[in-house]
Design an enzyme around this catalytic site. Sequence first.
Site, PDB file in Angstrom:
ATOM      1  N   CYS A  36      10.864  20.167 -32.012  1.00  0.00           N
ATOM      2  CA  CYS A  36       9.647  19.704 -32.685  1.00  0.00           C
ATOM      3  C   CYS A  36       8.349  20.220 -32.060  1.00  0.00           C
ATOM      4  O   CYS A  36       7.290  20.071 -32.647  1.00  0.00           O
ATOM      5  CB  CYS A  36       9.598  18.182 -32.671  1.00  0.00           C
ATOM      6  SG  CYS A  36       9.419  17.558 -31.000  1.00  0.00           S
ATOM      7  N   ASP A  38       6.917  19.008 -29.367  1.00  0.00           N
ATOM      8  CA  ASP A  38       6.281  18.003 -28.506  1.00  0.00           C
ATOM      9  C   ASP A  38       6.534  18.361 -27.041  1.00  0.00           C
ATOM     10  O   ASP A  38       7.486  19.062 -26.729  1.00  0.00           O
ATOM     11  CB  ASP A  38       6.870  16.606 -28.786  1.00  0.00           C
ATOM     12  CG  ASP A  38       6.402  16.067 -30.122  1.00  0.00           C
ATOM     13  OD1 ASP A  38       5.539  16.697 -30.737  1.00  0.00           O
ATOM     14  OD2 ASP A  38       6.916  15.021 -30.543  1.00  0.00           O
ATOM     15  N   CYS A  63       5.569  12.219 -29.641  1.00  0.00           N
ATOM     16  CA  CYS A  63       5.752  11.045 -30.499  1.00  0.00           C
ATOM     17  C   CYS A  63       6.025   9.766 -29.688  1.00  0.00           C
ATOM     18  O   CYS A  63       6.134   9.807 -28.463  1.00  0.00           O
ATOM     19  CB  CYS A  63       6.929  11.300 -31.426  1.00  0.00           C
ATOM     20  SG  CYS A  63       8.482  11.340 -30.521  1.00  0.00           S
ATOM     21  N   CYS A 107      14.359  13.599 -28.579  1.00  0.00           N
ATOM     22  CA  CYS A 107      13.278  13.170 -27.673  1.00  0.00           C
ATOM     23  C   CYS A 107      13.868  12.839 -26.300  1.00  0.00           C
ATOM     24  O   CYS A 107      13.255  13.143 -25.272  1.00  0.00           O
ATOM     25  CB  CYS A 107      12.551  11.948 -28.232  1.00  0.00           C
ATOM     26  SG  CYS A 107      12.075  12.097 -29.951  1.00  0.00           S
TER      27      CYS A 107
HETATM   28 FE1  FES Z   1       9.781  15.548 -30.739  1.00  0.00          FE
HETATM   29 FE2  FES Z   1       9.906  13.063 -30.277  1.00  0.00          FE
HETATM   30  S1  FES Z   1       9.722  14.001 -32.237  1.00  0.00           S
HETATM   31  S2  FES Z   1       9.885  14.620 -28.816  1.00  0.00           S
END
Ligand code: FES
Length: 220
Positions: A36, A38, A63, A107
């Site tokens: 994602c 992140d 997130c 995550c």
């Molecule tokens: Fe990517 Fe949580 S949606 S780390």
Amino acid sequence: MALKYSTKVIEHFTQPQNVGEIPDADAMATEGSPACGDMITYTLKINPETKVVEDVRFRSFGCASNIATASMTTLLAKGKTINEIKKLKHRDITQALDGLPAVKMHCSVLAIDALKSAVHKWEIDHGMIEDKIYKLDYDGVLESLKNCLNPRTGISIVENRLINKLEVEPEAGSVFIELKLCEMDEMYVEAIEEEIREKVQAIPGVKIVLVQFKACEHSG
Ligand code: FES
């Protein structure tokens, strides 16, 4: 549809533990999730005598689950030796949080991966291990792919037996990889390809990397 989070996830999201940065940290790593984008940064204090992680803090750029899993990871990491940290799995984090929605499993993979990366850097800095340079041959490429994780399971694509074909031509500098992916992993195709390219292109002499995907008959 709203995602259903456990009470513990909500607690760690709203009141995260060990947030921030250790100013004179012994180890630091920032990692992004291939699934994602992140990110998490950890800073650690590691006792060189006992190899115990005495302090750890995180900054999250992601997130709610990113924050909650990083927070729980710091609690699990504090007081552990680096060898104990190497044995931690992303499932240890999700279990401690009473579970995560399936789409948020990655995550916890990011949370533990980034922590291990900080420990790995510390070991290199302290001459305990060498930063590995892989050879451009079948075994070398396969070895480098062991560091490439399936974002859904947090298990390497080699260990997960996702590699269907691997052809290496050292003279031409070319590497061809075919992966079989089940339906559940389809959303991670781009992330997995990017991760593979990053790992294989780091091998000296690699000029061309071809990655192909094949649908798997069964899911898992
Ligand atoms: Fe990517 Fe949580 S949606 S780390």
